[in-house]
Every structure is written in structure tokens, then in C-alpha cells.
Design a protein around this motif. Structure first.
Motif, PDB file in Angstrom:
ATOM      1  N   ILE A 154       0.954  -1.319  -0.080  1.00  0.00           N
ATOM      2  CA  ILE A 154      -0.022   0.021  -0.144  1.00  0.00           C
ATOM      3  C   ILE A 154       0.876   1.240   0.066  1.00  0.00           C
ATOM      4  N   PHE A 155       1.841   1.349   1.058  1.00  0.00           N
ATOM      5  CA  PHE A 155       2.416   2.630   1.112  1.00  0.00           C
ATOM      6  C   PHE A 155       3.640   2.882   0.397  1.00  0.00           C
ATOM      7  N   ARG A 156       4.320   1.812  -0.246  1.00  0.00           N
ATOM      8  CA  ARG A 156       5.456   2.005  -1.362  1.00  0.00           C
ATOM      9  C   ARG A 156       5.103   1.574  -2.670  1.00  0.00           C
ATOM     10  N   GLY A 157       4.459   0.172  -2.792  1.00  0.00           N
ATOM     11  CA  GLY A 157       4.055  -0.239  -4.110  1.00  0.00           C
ATOM     12  C   GLY A 157       3.222   0.495  -4.776  1.00  0.00           C
ATOM     13  N   PHE A 158       1.834   0.515  -4.257  1.00  0.00           N
ATOM     14  CA  PHE A 158       0.752   1.142  -4.893  1.00  0.00           C
ATOM     15  C   PHE A 158       0.815   2.651  -4.771  1.00  0.00           C
ATOM     16  N   PHE A 159       1.415   3.135  -3.858  1.00  0.00           N
ATOM     17  CA  PHE A 159       1.396   4.701  -3.799  1.00  0.00           C
ATOM     18  C   PHE A 159       2.303   5.287  -4.942  1.00  0.00           C
ATOM     19  N   PHE A 160       3.618   4.519  -5.122  1.00  0.00           N
ATOM     20  CA  PHE A 160       4.242   5.203  -6.147  1.00  0.00           C
ATOM     21  C   PHE A 160       3.786   4.906  -7.563  1.00  0.00           C
ATOM     22  N   ALA A 165       4.991   7.964 -10.214  1.00  0.00           N
ATOM     23  CA  ALA A 165       5.419   6.989 -11.257  1.00  0.00           C
ATOM     24  C   ALA A 165       6.706   7.299 -11.882  1.00  0.00           C
ATOM     25  N   LYS A 166       6.827   8.802 -12.192  1.00  0.00           N
ATOM     26  CA  LYS A 166       7.951   9.298 -13.008  1.00  0.00           C
ATOM     27  C   LYS A 166       9.411   9.061 -12.132  1.00  0.00           C
ATOM     28  N   PHE A 174       9.658  13.929  -3.604  1.00  0.00           N
ATOM     29  CA  PHE A 174       8.362  14.291  -3.011  1.00  0.00           C
ATOM     30  C   PHE A 174       7.737  12.828  -2.503  1.00  0.00           C
ATOM     31  N   GLY A 175       7.975  11.764  -3.527  1.00  0.00           N
ATOM     32  CA  GLY A 175       7.261  10.575  -3.290  1.00  0.00           C
ATOM     33  C   GLY A 175       7.779   9.864  -1.960  1.00  0.00           C
ATOM     34  N   LEU A 177       8.940  11.850   0.786  1.00  0.00           N
ATOM     35  CA  LEU A 177       8.514  12.530   1.785  1.00  0.00           C
ATOM     36  C   LEU A 177       7.021  12.374   2.099  1.00  0.00           C
ATOM     37  N   ILE A 178       6.338  12.489   1.116  1.00  0.00           N
ATOM     38  CA  ILE A 178       4.824  12.117   1.333  1.00  0.00           C
ATOM     39  C   ILE A 178       4.376  10.773   1.707  1.00  0.00           C
ATOM     40  N   SER A 179       5.203   9.905   1.219  1.00  0.00           N
ATOM     41  CA  SER A 179       4.797   8.485   1.670  1.00  0.00           C
ATOM     42  C   SER A 179       5.167   8.349   2.819  1.00  0.00           C
ATOM     43  N   GLY A 180       6.267   8.853   3.575  1.00  0.00           N
ATOM     44  CA  GLY A 180       6.513   8.731   4.910  1.00  0.00           C
ATOM     45  C   GLY A 180       5.487   9.288   5.809  1.00  0.00           C
ATOM     46  N   CYS A 181       5.130  10.563   5.546  1.00  0.00           N
ATOM     47  CA  CYS A 181       3.998  11.339   6.156  1.00  0.00           C
ATOM     48  C   CYS A 181       2.800  10.648   6.029  1.00  0.00           C
ATOM     49  N   ILE A 182       2.388  10.206   5.221  1.00  0.00           N
ATOM     50  CA  ILE A 182       1.092   9.399   5.360  1.00  0.00           C
ATOM     51  C   ILE A 182       1.314   8.174   6.343  1.00  0.00           C
ATOM     52  N   PHE A 183       2.612   7.483   5.926  1.00  0.00           N
ATOM     53  CA  PHE A 183       2.535   6.298   6.727  1.00  0.00           C
ATOM     54  C   PHE A 183       2.787   6.519   8.133  1.00  0.00           C
ATOM     55  N   GLY A 184       3.371   7.961   8.676  1.00  0.00           N
ATOM     56  CA  GLY A 184       3.465   8.159   9.926  1.00  0.00           C
ATOM     57  C   GLY A 184       1.952   8.679  10.549  1.00  0.00           C
ATOM     58  N   PHE A 185       0.954   9.379   9.939  1.00  0.00           N
ATOM     59  CA  PHE A 185      -0.099   9.757  10.179  1.00  0.00           C
ATOM     60  C   PHE A 185      -0.943   8.758  10.577  1.00  0.00           C
TER      61      PHE A 185
END
Length: 231
Positions: A154-160, A165-166, A174-175, A177-185
Motif C-alpha cells: 500500500i504505502f510503497r508499491g501502490f503509492f508510487f 511513477a515518474k 516528494f514521493g 516525503l509524502i509516503s513517509g508522512c502518510i505512513f506516520g499519520f
């Protein structure tokens, strides 16, 4: 024939991706909720708890098959980062342990800040520990084996695949940064100093994923981290 507005098309596509991402997350949360329900009945009604465990395991198998199929399908349709299965070598395993040491360093630092009363004890960790005491085997199994697989999808595979994807510097930055923030929240369900702790772990996991470009490495890293936390 008039063509649709590129911006409108882009926004529509992003909204669909956000909804899809949320749906996949909800599917995972429903499965983990089944374990929570089983744990609640562990003492009062062991038979019912066993039934919920069975439902959880069957649901888990279906979700795992769905996630694996969808992830492969996404990579077949577009894969600028060149994610794929890569062989485990002595060098890559040593690098993986380097990421693991990084995660341990974050946790040791954080625990020292808690011990010295600079930061509070994470409330969700106390809840997790209390839940594990009610049904220790299945809670530890889920934490160490199931959660790393589902959360990495979810947080790495599907998220990116959905949003970053670029394969360029800013997309990667930003991928992560934002992935980690969502994971933390989503581990605290609040904006607090503890959110920063889980976000830090999420940033390391995202960095690992983009370094090895093989989600199995990320799952292994997450597995080692969660195993260490219960030892």
C-alpha cells in the motif's frame, strides 16, 4: 472534435487514483479489524475468537492474492522506475542491513528521548502491547508477517505506482516525503511529535524501496523491524 481539457483529465485521473488508494487501505484495515475483534473475544468467548481468526486468515489470503495481482498489473502497464524482482546478493543483503541499522538508530534515539521524559510514550504503542497480551500468537504473527506485506504494497508499491511513477529527482524526493508522512499519520491518526517518529521509519522504508527497486527487500526490512520490536 474537441479534446478534453488536459488539466481536467489529469485531475479526474488523480481523484480516481486517490479513491482507489483509499479503498485498498480500507480493505487492509478491515482485515486487521477482524484480528482486533478476535482479540476482544479471546477471554470472554474463545470459540467466537477462533471463528474470527479463521475469517481473518481466509480474508488475508484473498487480499494477498488481490494485492499481488494488482501490483504486477500496474508494473506491466507502466514501470518508469524499473521495479522488478532482483537477485539477493551478499552486497544487497549488507545494504539491506544498513537500512535496518538506520531504522534501529531512529528507534533507539526516540526511546532515549522518551526515557529522559523529553518526549511522551506513543499512545498507540501502549494499545498494541495491551492487545498483544490478549491474543499473543496471532497479534505477533500479524504484526511481523502480515502487516509488513500489506503495508509495503500500500504505502510503497501502490503509492508510487499511483502518484509518483515518474523516474526523476523531484518525483522521487516528494514521493519519499509524502509516503513517509502518510505512513506516520496513519499509525497515529493525529498530528503529533510521535507522527514524526513513524514518518521517519516510513522515509527509510521508501528510500529502501527506491534503492533496491524490489518490493521484497522492503517487506524484508519491515519484517525485521517489526520482529525486533517484539523481541
Amino acid at each position: 472534435m474537441k479534446r478534453g481539457c488536459p488539466m481536467a483529465t489529469y485531475l479526474k485521473r488523480q481523484v480516481i487514483r486517490i479513491i482507489a488508494f483509499i479503498v485498498l487501505l480500507i480493505i487492509y484495515l478491515i482485515n486487521s479489524r477482524q484480528l482486533t475483534t478476535a482479540t476482544g473475544y479471546a477471554k470472554s468467548n474463545p470459540g467466537l475468537a477462533t471463528k474470527y481468526i479463521g475469517i481473518m486468515l481466509m480474508t488475508m489470503a484473498v487480499i494477498l492474492a488481490l494485492f499481488a495481482w494488482l501490483y504486477r498489473r500496474q508494473l506491466q502497464q507502466g514501470n518508469p522506475h524499473h521495479f522488478k524482482k532482483r537477485p539477493f546478493t551478499t552486497k544487497s543483503i549488507l545494504q539491506l542491513f544498513g537500512f535496518f541499522i538506520g531504522m534501529l538508530a531512529v528507534q533507539v534515539l526516540w526511546s532515549q528521548l522518551i526515557v529522559h521524559h523529553i518526549l511522551p510514550m506513543p499512545t498507540n504503542q501502549s494499545e498494541v502491547n495491551a492487545q498483544a497480551l490478549q491474543l499473543p500468537f496471532w497479534n505477533n504473527f500479524y504484526s511481523v508477517v502480515a502487516a509488513p506485506v500489506f503495508e509495503e504494497f500500500i504505502f510503497r508499491g501502490f503509492f508510487f505506482n499511483f502518484f509518483f511513477a515518474k523516474n526523476n529527482r523531484w518525483s522521487v524526493f516528494f514521493g519519499i516525503l509524502i509516503s513517509g508522512c502518510i505512513f506516520g499519520f496513519l499509525h497515529t491518526l493525529s498530528f503529533s511529535v510521535t507522527t514524526l517518529f513513524y514518518s521517519g521509519l516510513g522515509w527509510i522504508l521508501a528510500g529502501c524501496y527506491l534503492h533496491f527497486k524490489d518490493i521484497r527487500y522492503d517487506m524484508a526490512l519491515h519484517f525485521m523491524n517489526n520482529l525486533w520490536s517484539i523481541l
